[in-house]
Motif scaffolding. Structure first.
Motif, PDB file in Angstrom:
ATOM      1  N   GLY A  50     -17.855   4.449   6.591  1.00 42.03           N
ATOM      2  CA  GLY A  50     -17.204   5.452   5.748  1.00 42.03           C
ATOM      3  C   GLY A  50     -16.051   4.849   4.972  1.00 42.03           C
ATOM      4  N   THR A  51     -15.188   5.729   4.467  1.00 43.02           N
ATOM      5  CA  THR A  51     -14.092   5.277   3.594  1.00 43.02           C
ATOM      6  C   THR A  51     -13.075   4.425   4.348  1.00 43.02           C
ATOM      7  N   ILE A  52     -12.454   3.493   3.636  1.00 42.43           N
ATOM      8  CA  ILE A  52     -11.538   2.559   4.288  1.00 42.43           C
ATOM      9  C   ILE A  52     -10.067   2.885   3.989  1.00 42.43           C
ATOM     10  N   GLY A  53      -9.231   2.553   4.977  1.00 44.07           N
ATOM     11  CA  GLY A  53      -7.775   2.656   4.800  1.00 44.07           C
ATOM     12  C   GLY A  53      -7.169   4.000   5.155  1.00 44.07           C
ATOM     13  N   ASP A  54      -7.977   4.972   5.551  1.00 46.01           N
ATOM     14  CA  ASP A  54      -7.463   6.329   5.783  1.00 46.01           C
ATOM     15  C   ASP A  54      -6.368   6.351   6.860  1.00 46.01           C
ATOM     16  N   HIS A  55      -6.602   5.648   7.973  1.00 40.76           N
ATOM     17  CA  HIS A  55      -5.630   5.704   9.068  1.00 40.76           C
ATOM     18  C   HIS A  55      -4.278   5.134   8.643  1.00 40.76           C
ATOM     19  N   GLY A  56      -4.304   3.943   8.103  1.00 38.26           N
ATOM     20  CA  GLY A  56      -3.045   3.282   7.738  1.00 38.26           C
ATOM     21  C   GLY A  56      -2.212   4.105   6.772  1.00 38.26           C
ATOM     22  N   ILE A  57      -2.859   4.655   5.760  1.00 34.76           N
ATOM     23  CA  ILE A  57      -2.105   5.417   4.754  1.00 34.76           C
ATOM     24  C   ILE A  57      -1.635   6.753   5.333  1.00 34.76           C
ATOM     25  N   ALA A  58      -2.441   7.364   6.217  1.00 31.33           N
ATOM     26  CA  ALA A  58      -2.005   8.625   6.851  1.00 31.33           C
ATOM     27  C   ALA A  58      -0.770   8.396   7.720  1.00 31.33           C
ATOM     28  N   VAL A  59      -0.711   7.275   8.409  1.00 29.19           N
ATOM     29  CA  VAL A  59       0.461   6.988   9.247  1.00 29.19           C
ATOM     30  C   VAL A  59       1.679   6.715   8.364  1.00 29.19           C
ATOM     31  N   LEU A  60       1.468   6.004   7.269  1.00 26.63           N
ATOM     32  CA  LEU A  60       2.588   5.779   6.336  1.00 26.63           C
ATOM     33  C   LEU A  60       3.118   7.098   5.799  1.00 26.63           C
ATOM     34  N   GLU A  61       2.208   7.999   5.492  1.00 24.59           N
ATOM     35  CA  GLU A  61       2.632   9.319   5.020  1.00 24.59           C
ATOM     36  C   GLU A  61       3.475  10.019   6.083  1.00 24.59           C
ATOM     37  N   ALA A  62       3.015   9.954   7.353  1.00 21.05           N
ATOM     38  CA  ALA A  62       3.761  10.594   8.442  1.00 21.05           C
ATOM     39  C   ALA A  62       5.142   9.968   8.611  1.00 21.05           C
TER      40      ALA A  62
ATOM     41  N   PRO B 255     -16.330   2.178  -0.217  1.00 24.07           N
ATOM     42  CA  PRO B 255     -15.932   3.585  -0.315  1.00 24.07           C
ATOM     43  C   PRO B 255     -14.429   3.760  -0.023  1.00 24.07           C
ATOM     44  N   ILE B 256     -13.707   4.229  -1.007  1.00 22.32           N
ATOM     45  CA  ILE B 256     -12.257   4.429  -0.861  1.00 22.32           C
ATOM     46  C   ILE B 256     -11.882   5.782  -1.427  1.00 22.32           C
TER      47      ILE B 256
ATOM     48  N   TYR C  96     -19.395  11.068  11.857  1.00 18.04           N
ATOM     49  CA  TYR C  96     -18.538   9.910  11.620  1.00 18.04           C
ATOM     50  C   TYR C  96     -19.235   8.803  10.820  1.00 18.04           C
ATOM     51  N   GLY C  97     -20.462   9.080  10.363  1.00 18.16           N
ATOM     52  CA  GLY C  97     -21.161   8.064   9.584  1.00 18.16           C
ATOM     53  C   GLY C  97     -21.716   8.604   8.282  1.00 18.16           C
ATOM     54  N   LYS C  98     -21.309   9.836   7.928  1.00 13.69           N
ATOM     55  CA  LYS C  98     -21.956  10.505   6.785  1.00 13.69           C
ATOM     56  C   LYS C  98     -21.699   9.797   5.466  1.00 13.69           C
ATOM     57  N   ASP C  99     -20.573   9.048   5.378  1.00 19.89           N
ATOM     58  CA  ASP C  99     -20.287   8.318   4.141  1.00 19.89           C
ATOM     59  C   ASP C  99     -20.638   6.838   4.247  1.00 19.89           C
ATOM     60  N   ALA C 100     -21.556   6.519   5.153  1.00 17.83           N
ATOM     61  CA  ALA C 100     -21.925   5.112   5.356  1.00 17.83           C
ATOM     62  C   ALA C 100     -22.384   4.486   4.040  1.00 17.83           C
ATOM     63  N   ALA C 101     -22.005   3.240   3.840  1.00 14.32           N
ATOM     64  CA  ALA C 101     -22.349   2.552   2.588  1.00 14.32           C
ATOM     65  C   ALA C 101     -22.660   1.094   2.863  1.00 14.32           C
TER      66      ALA C 101
ATOM     67  N   GLU D  54      -2.291   1.243  -4.662  1.00 10.07           N
ATOM     68  CA  GLU D  54      -1.884   0.804  -5.999  1.00 10.07           C
ATOM     69  C   GLU D  54      -0.355   0.872  -6.139  1.00 10.07           C
ATOM     70  N   MET D  55       0.211   2.025  -5.717  1.00 10.82           N
ATOM     71  CA  MET D  55       1.654   2.207  -5.853  1.00 10.82           C
ATOM     72  C   MET D  55       2.456   1.281  -4.964  1.00 10.82           C
ATOM     73  N   LEU D  56       1.946   1.053  -3.736  1.00  9.12           N
ATOM     74  CA  LEU D  56       2.711   0.275  -2.747  1.00  9.12           C
ATOM     75  C   LEU D  56       2.388  -1.210  -2.806  1.00  9.12           C
ATOM     76  N   GLY D  57       1.409  -1.572  -3.620  1.00 10.28           N
ATOM     77  CA  GLY D  57       1.046  -2.984  -3.716  1.00 10.28           C
ATOM     78  C   GLY D  57       0.233  -3.490  -2.539  1.00 10.28           C
ATOM     79  N   PHE D  58      -0.487  -2.584  -1.866  1.00  5.16           N
ATOM     80  CA  PHE D  58      -1.353  -2.996  -0.751  1.00  5.16           C
ATOM     81  C   PHE D  58      -2.779  -3.162  -1.243  1.00  5.16           C
ATOM     82  N   ASP D  59      -3.530  -3.998  -0.549  1.00  8.12           N
ATOM     83  CA  ASP D  59      -4.965  -4.098  -0.773  1.00  8.12           C
ATOM     84  C   ASP D  59      -5.640  -3.278   0.321  1.00  8.12           C
ATOM     85  N   PRO D  60      -6.429  -2.251  -0.040  1.00  9.09           N
ATOM     86  CA  PRO D  60      -7.038  -1.395   0.996  1.00  9.09           C
ATOM     87  C   PRO D  60      -7.911  -2.168   1.988  1.00  9.09           C
ATOM     88  N   LEU D  61      -8.343  -3.351   1.598  1.00 11.16           N
ATOM     89  CA  LEU D  61      -9.155  -4.165   2.512  1.00 11.16           C
ATOM     90  C   LEU D  61      -8.375  -4.596   3.750  1.00 11.16           C
TER      91      LEU D  61
END
Lengths: 354, 354
Positions: free
Chosen positions: B189-201, B266-267, B312-317, B276-283
């Motif tokens: 599925g999509t990448i980077g969701d956890h890291g960015i959600a924690v940064l938001e928190a 998938p992002i 948990y696999g519906k957006d598999a790519a 983009e704003m924070l200068g991170f690479d989602p990889l």
């Protein structure tokens, strides 16, 4: 396994309310407050019979006819190095011992490290070297690990959580609820050595002793004991909370009375002296290389003989026996012939002792 | 298991000396510094083939014909609660996933808690409740635990170390060194969701998103995948260090080249925008409910189809493939047709993300 839910409601009176709202140091002491925390939160939320059995290790069936024992401990001892050991030897020994205390053969360990930013690499290296030495001594392998780093002030040097997996002979039923009236209570050696050695390392004794922590893996000692007798009902290592807390727990789990003979307790003069000066009772001081065994009366001598052949059991002593009453209580018979109740630890004694 | 010692010497240049003397935050980042620490201290001192195999879980024979997988993780995420999860769900899911990533069935968990004096009891209770919910979802039992308390300023709220034990079908050989030229690379599925959600928190994004962490147990998804194909060679969850670090590790362990197709990744727009704003690479951003699968080409479609039936696999790519060269490297093919090297993370990105 025939195990029942232990009643952790000890005889000590209710805690002040403020202790119920926030974590205080006493919640980590190994005594009454910790038992309440475990009951109110962990047992209440994670309800399953293996956990509720309240033994040093959880015993489960892995697949048909194959039983395993799993145990975990976080180690936060301060300081990291102390006479006779360090946090690495402690982490391996503590987990090996917990797995062995249900009669299982410890085989594999995991190790999770929480490192504080600024920790000297040399300290970490020494600790990991010490872990491998203890693992070699215990004949276990550390097969997986994890490392997390937190900022300065978010840990104190380093913490290690270890988990052990052991294989259990399904014919063995050693558990806290297996004590029976008539059983003899054996301790593998002198009590309180670890706690007092750590206090000395902290500079909190105010005087110097030659005392060393007893921290050691006891699985090979237990192998010798199991080879000598099929009448071992309970094994437990009296760590946090000491001999008094461990035997109180067993008395409650087995619904028996345990009677200790004060004059039979093996205590080194340095430990007795330090406890006298500091106002501690050695029965509550942590041990990290000792075990309590509750054994059927016919086999007690044979088990003691087997223990005394081992380096970690050479000072084994018979320190008490089990009666059917008073159920759930630990009593102490003094040299003068009187008897007193020995309760679980009520508050906080020595934080970060293991 | 046919596993060899991975070469952790990555392509990044040597670290400054000061990083070799003391622990810095980068040692916990999941990248090159952590790999060096593991190699220089843990692999050097704890040498055994299971550990050196460098998989998410250690695979060992428990007794004749019975193999188990064991994995451990310490969890120090900050804050304790974040959109989509908390440290409790993270601790259970992370360990369940690591055990499942070698193809084993996770069965039992241990949990060790390090609590800071002053922690609200209500917070601990919520975290433990969340652990049980995640354990129920994953069909695992938490069978043993430990609680230590440290003084204020010696931890940050609470840390949890979990260890998982799973049973492994001996015919399954899923490991980091099993990738083969021609294999297809699938992400669940999509990448980077956890890291960015924690940064938001943490309030570090500077703007609000509706993003939630993906933290979830993936063992049932993997069961579906294993039922669909016997051609799954590698499974790995791209947590700390992200997809880039996980695939680099696999490329080195299998001595193959892995080529990613940038346009296929998938992002979510929120993640792309935040990066983009924070200068991170989602990889390089952590995921806690995603897996990478390297699958033989004939079975890739069948595996993707099975994955897409699971929540948990519906957006598999399909995001890339394996070639025999350049050995040990991860490359990215851009939409314009050019190719660039994607290295392991060199320094510190996001401390305490898990």
């Amino acid at each position: 396994m025939d195990q029942k839910t232990p009643d952790l409601q000890g005889p000590v009176c209710a805690l002040p309310n403020k202790h119920k709202d926030k974590i205080v140091l006493g919640h980590g002491s190994g005594g009454k407050m910790m038992a309440d925390l475990i009951k109110d939160i962990f047992y209440a939320r994670l309800e399953n019979p293996t956990l509720l059995a309240g033994n040093d290790a959880g015993v489960v069936e892995l697949t048909d006819g194959i039983a395993i024992a799993v145990s975990t401990d976080a180690h936060v001892v301060s300081p990291l190095f102390f006479p006779g050991g360090d946090i690495g030897r402690l982490a391996v020994s503590g987990t090996v011992n917990d797995v062995a205390m249900v009669g299982a053969t410890p085989l594999y360990l995991s190790a999770s490290f929480i490192l504080e930013e600024g920790l000297e690499m040399e300290i970490l290296d020494k600790v990991v070297e010490s872990m491998q030495e203890a693992a070699d001594e215990a004949d276990v392998e550390i097969i997986c690990g994890d490392t997390k780093v937190v900022s300065r002030g978010e840990a104190d040097g380093l913490y290690i959580a270890t988990t052990g997996v052991g294989l259990l002979d399904p014919s063995i039923h050693i558990a806290g609820n297996q004590a029976k009236p008539g059983d003899q209570v054996i301790i593998s050696g002198t009590i309180g050595d670890h706690g007092i050695a750590v206090l000395e390392a902290r500079g909190e004794l105010g005087f110097h002793t030659e005392l060393r922590s007893d921290v050691a893996p006891l699985n090979h000692l237990i192998e010798e004991m199991l080879a000598a007798s099929k009448g071992i009902h309970v094994l437990r290592d009296p760590t946090r909370g000491g001999v008094a807390s461990a035997l109180n727990e067993i008395a409650r789990q087995s619904e028996v009375g345990i009677i200790l003979d004060e004059s039979a307790l093996p205590i080194k003069p340095e430990v007795a002296g330090a406890c006298e000066m500091l106002g501690f009772d050695p029965l509550y001081i942590a041990n990290e290389g000792k075990l309590l065994a509750l054994v059927c009366p016919e086999d007690a001598d044979r088990v003691m003989e087997a223990m005394r052949k081992s380096a970690y059991g050479k000072d084994a002593a018979l320190i008490g026996h089990v009666e059917d009453q008073p159920s759930g209580r630990l009593l102490m018979r003094t040299p003068l012939g009187s008897t007193r109740i020995v309760d679980v630890l009520a508050g906080e004694l020595l934080p970060r002792i293991c």
